[in-house]
Design a protein around this motif. Structure first.
Motif, PDB file in Angstrom:
ATOM      1  N   MET A  17      20.592 -48.084 -26.035  1.00 45.01           N
ATOM      2  CA  MET A  17      20.363 -46.786 -26.821  1.00 45.01           C
ATOM      3  C   MET A  17      20.357 -45.557 -26.209  1.00 45.01           C
ATOM      4  N   LEU A  18      21.148 -44.816 -26.569  1.00 51.32           N
ATOM      5  CA  LEU A  18      20.794 -43.543 -25.814  1.00 51.32           C
ATOM      6  C   LEU A  18      19.526 -42.466 -26.926  1.00 51.32           C
ATOM      7  N   GLU A  19      18.540 -42.070 -25.769  1.00 51.16           N
ATOM      8  CA  GLU A  19      17.578 -41.525 -26.652  1.00 51.16           C
ATOM      9  C   GLU A  19      17.437 -40.011 -26.298  1.00 51.16           C
ATOM     10  N   THR A  20      17.869 -39.045 -26.642  1.00 51.40           N
ATOM     11  CA  THR A  20      17.673 -37.302 -26.312  1.00 51.40           C
ATOM     12  C   THR A  20      15.998 -36.301 -27.109  1.00 51.40           C
ATOM     13  N   THR A  21      15.702 -35.770 -26.043  1.00 53.24           N
ATOM     14  CA  THR A  21      15.093 -34.656 -26.593  1.00 53.24           C
ATOM     15  C   THR A  21      15.070 -33.710 -26.883  1.00 53.24           C
ATOM     16  N   LYS A  22      15.160 -32.653 -27.178  1.00 49.58           N
ATOM     17  CA  LYS A  22      15.354 -31.170 -27.937  1.00 49.58           C
ATOM     18  C   LYS A  22      14.126 -30.595 -27.521  1.00 49.58           C
ATOM     19  N   SER A  23      14.736 -29.253 -26.816  1.00 50.62           N
ATOM     20  CA  SER A  23      13.706 -28.292 -26.114  1.00 50.62           C
ATOM     21  C   SER A  23      14.055 -27.284 -26.729  1.00 50.62           C
ATOM     22  N   ILE A  24      13.524 -26.350 -26.696  1.00 56.33           N
ATOM     23  CA  ILE A  24      14.519 -24.930 -27.183  1.00 56.33           C
ATOM     24  C   ILE A  24      13.086 -23.705 -25.957  1.00 56.33           C
ATOM     25  N   THR A  25      14.098 -23.338 -24.964  1.00 54.16           N
ATOM     26  CA  THR A  25      13.135 -22.205 -24.401  1.00 54.16           C
ATOM     27  C   THR A  25      13.387 -20.717 -24.909  1.00 54.16           C
ATOM     28  N   LEU A  26      11.789 -19.779 -24.774  1.00 51.85           N
ATOM     29  CA  LEU A  26      12.754 -18.546 -25.124  1.00 51.85           C
ATOM     30  C   LEU A  26      11.654 -17.950 -23.755  1.00 51.85           C
ATOM     31  N   THR A  27      12.534 -16.819 -23.645  1.00 51.73           N
ATOM     32  CA  THR A  27      12.053 -15.553 -22.393  1.00 51.73           C
ATOM     33  C   THR A  27      12.393 -14.396 -23.669  1.00 51.73           C
ATOM     34  N   GLY A  28      11.671 -13.061 -22.816  1.00 53.33           N
ATOM     35  CA  GLY A  28      11.635 -11.790 -23.419  1.00 53.33           C
ATOM     36  C   GLY A  28      10.967 -11.095 -22.610  1.00 53.33           C
ATOM     37  N   LYS A  29      10.757  -9.808 -22.352  1.00 54.33           N
ATOM     38  CA  LYS A  29      10.254  -9.267 -22.217  1.00 54.33           C
ATOM     39  C   LYS A  29       9.942  -7.642 -23.017  1.00 54.33           C
ATOM     40  N   SER A  30       8.567  -7.305 -22.201  1.00 51.71           N
ATOM     41  CA  SER A  30       8.194  -6.167 -22.767  1.00 51.71           C
ATOM     42  C   SER A  30       8.896  -4.386 -22.954  1.00 51.71           C
ATOM     43  N   THR A  31       9.434  -3.670 -22.688  1.00 47.70           N
ATOM     44  CA  THR A  31       9.806  -2.699 -21.760  1.00 47.70           C
ATOM     45  C   THR A  31       8.971  -1.282 -22.695  1.00 47.70           C
ATOM     46  N   VAL A  32       8.212  -0.523 -21.224  1.00 42.84           N
ATOM     47  CA  VAL A  32       8.352   0.638 -21.502  1.00 42.84           C
ATOM     48  C   VAL A  32       9.487   2.496 -20.858  1.00 42.84           C
ATOM     49  N   ASN A  33       9.441   3.427 -21.361  1.00 38.39           N
ATOM     50  CA  ASN A  33      10.940   3.839 -20.430  1.00 38.39           C
ATOM     51  C   ASN A  33      11.417   2.759 -19.354  1.00 38.39           C
ATOM     52  N   ASN A  34      12.140   2.366 -19.783  1.00 40.18           N
ATOM     53  CA  ASN A  34      13.018   0.757 -18.979  1.00 40.18           C
ATOM     54  C   ASN A  34      12.695   0.323 -17.947  1.00 40.18           C
ATOM     55  N   GLN A  35      10.286   0.859 -18.147  1.00 43.72           N
ATOM     56  CA  GLN A  35      10.108  -0.450 -17.027  1.00 43.72           C
ATOM     57  C   GLN A  35       9.075  -1.583 -17.623  1.00 43.72           C
ATOM     58  N   VAL A  36       9.191  -2.514 -17.197  1.00 41.98           N
ATOM     59  CA  VAL A  36       8.876  -3.810 -17.677  1.00 41.98           C
ATOM     60  C   VAL A  36       7.809  -4.141 -17.441  1.00 41.98           C
ATOM     61  N   VAL A  37       6.735  -3.917 -18.585  1.00 37.66           N
ATOM     62  CA  VAL A  37       5.794  -4.197 -18.838  1.00 37.66           C
ATOM     63  C   VAL A  37       5.232  -5.750 -18.807  1.00 37.66           C
ATOM     64  N   ALA A  38       5.638  -6.880 -19.346  1.00 35.31           N
ATOM     65  CA  ALA A  38       5.009  -7.788 -19.795  1.00 35.31           C
ATOM     66  C   ALA A  38       6.115  -8.645 -19.746  1.00 35.31           C
ATOM     67  N   ASN A  39       6.133 -10.025 -19.199  1.00 38.57           N
ATOM     68  CA  ASN A  39       6.993 -10.826 -19.676  1.00 38.57           C
ATOM     69  C   ASN A  39       6.299 -12.503 -21.030  1.00 38.57           C
ATOM     70  N   PHE A  40       7.618 -13.023 -21.654  1.00 36.95           N
ATOM     71  CA  PHE A  40       6.606 -13.793 -22.163  1.00 36.95           C
ATOM     72  C   PHE A  40       7.583 -14.881 -22.357  1.00 36.95           C
ATOM     73  N   THR A  41       6.755 -16.158 -21.745  1.00 41.68           N
ATOM     74  CA  THR A  41       7.697 -17.196 -21.886  1.00 41.68           C
ATOM     75  C   THR A  41       7.579 -18.315 -23.438  1.00 41.68           C
ATOM     76  N   ALA A  42       8.280 -19.140 -23.517  1.00 39.10           N
ATOM     77  CA  ALA A  42       7.402 -20.578 -24.826  1.00 39.10           C
ATOM     78  C   ALA A  42       8.478 -21.213 -24.503  1.00 39.10           C
ATOM     79  N   ASN A  43       7.938 -22.580 -24.805  1.00 42.25           N
ATOM     80  CA  ASN A  43       8.909 -23.738 -24.619  1.00 42.25           C
ATOM     81  C   ASN A  43       8.447 -25.059 -26.301  1.00 42.25           C
ATOM     82  N   VAL A  44       8.963 -25.204 -26.909  1.00 40.19           N
ATOM     83  CA  VAL A  44       9.319 -25.699 -28.158  1.00 40.19           C
ATOM     84  C   VAL A  44       9.800 -27.357 -27.949  1.00 40.19           C
TER      85      VAL A  44
END
Length: 84
Positions: free
Chosen positions: A1-28
């Motif tokens: 029997m096939l068993e699967t797991t679904k997950s979502i990975t998100l990445t993002g970044k906060s920028t000011v004046n085209n410079q990265v200030v913070a990076n965000f990641t989430a795994n659901v």
């Protein structure tokens, strides 16, 4: 029997004046796969200190995307269970 797991990975970044200030990641994950996670990495402390309000707004927006992903996974798991 096939068993699967679904997950979502998100990445993002906060920028000011085209410079990265913070990076965000989430795994659901679907219910059986593990605990969801959300991380913030400050890439530029000086810019962060000078722009906390902007970065915090970006962080909240990113968290809202994570909540949407949680709902998507939850709804797909319910649909999958109902069709079995």
């Amino acid at each position: 029997m096939l068993e699967t797991t679904k997950s979502i990975t998100l990445t993002g970044k906060s920028t000011v004046n085209n410079q990265v200030v913070a990076n965000f990641t989430a795994n659901v994950y679907n219910d059986d796969a593990g605990s969801d996670s959300f991380n913030t990495f400050i890439a530029n402390k000086e810019l962060y200190d000078a722009n906390k309000k902007i970065v915090r707004k970006d962080s909240q927006d990113f968290q809202n995307l994570m909540y949407e992903a949680q709902d998507e996974i939850s709804n797909s798991a319910k649909t999958s269970t109902e069709t079995e």
